[in-house]
Design a protein around this motif. Structure first.
Motif, mmCIF file in Angstrom:
data_model
loop_
_atom_site.group_PDB
_atom_site.id
_atom_site.type_symbol
_atom_site.label_atom_id
_atom_site.label_comp_id
_atom_site.label_asym_id
_atom_site.label_seq_id
_atom_site.Cartn_x
_atom_site.Cartn_y
_atom_site.Cartn_z
ATOM 1 N N ALA A 33 0.839 -1.202 0.000
ATOM 2 C CA ALA A 33 0.000 0.000 0.000
ATOM 3 C C ALA A 33 0.871 1.247 0.000
ATOM 4 O O ALA A 33 1.757 1.400 0.842
ATOM 5 N N ILE A 46 -9.153 3.118 2.993
ATOM 6 C CA ILE A 46 -8.233 2.020 3.299
ATOM 7 C C ILE A 46 -8.996 0.873 3.965
ATOM 8 O O ILE A 46 -8.806 -0.297 3.614
ATOM 9 N N GLU A 61 2.979 -1.290 4.245
ATOM 10 C CA GLU A 61 2.684 0.111 3.964
ATOM 11 C C GLU A 61 3.979 0.787 3.540
ATOM 12 O O GLU A 61 4.930 0.865 4.308
#
Length: 167
Positions: A33, A46, A61
């Motif tokens: 992400a 999200i 992330e």
């Protein structure tokens, strides 16, 4: 190893398509992400993506150091990078050399063992933006998408949830 680029407009179904393509490869999928939950609206987006994907994904992330994340997760399941345009925005906001980083990403892809599915936005189909920053971003996104598309094994354009194979 496969590199797949999935592009399209906002709410076109690109992410859902990319999730399906990523799951088709063997192994546990990895979700990379690039978004950061900097406000309540992004936090909700999200959460919606996470709920749709389910719990069988490994999540990373990675707002900036994308090449490092792809190298670190190589050798396992396919990686889904969602999305390149947010990564580009992050790079530009951090005043990093986005052109160099895109070039480094493209150069790294042939050396990876595990598949990578990229999501990116096609931002060049609308009107010409009225300010220099928006025009700069649009131009950079177009250059980035061309660079990754040239390296990709497959490129799909998604419209209304329907994929069209371009490459």
């Amino acid at each position: 190893m496969a590199v797949i680029l999935i592009t399209g407009g906002a709410r076109s179904g690109k992410s859902k398509r990319a999730e399906t393509r990523t799951r088709a490869f063997p192994g546990q999928p990895v979700y990379v992400a690039t978004a950061e939950a900097l406000d309540a609206e992004m936090d909700a987006r999200i959460a919606k993506h996470r709920a749709r994907r389910g719990t069988d994904w490994i999540e990373r992330e990675v707002p900036l150091d994308l090449v490092s994340a792809l190298v670190a997760t190589d050798g396992g399941g396919a990686r889904l990078v969602d999305c390149l345009t947010l990564w580009l925005s992050n790079l530009m906001h951090a005043e990093r050399d986005w052109d160099r980083e895109v070039t480094e990403l493209a150069a790294a892809l042939p050396h990876l063992a595990s598949p990578v599915v990229f999501v990116t936005n096609e931002v060049g189909l609308g009107i010409v933006p009225d300010n220099a920053l928006a025009r700069s971003f649009r131009d950079a996104a177009g250059i980035m998408n061309q660079t990754i598309a040239a390296t990709a094994d497959e490129v799909e354009f998604v419209v209304a949830g329907l994929p069209m194979k371009l490459k």
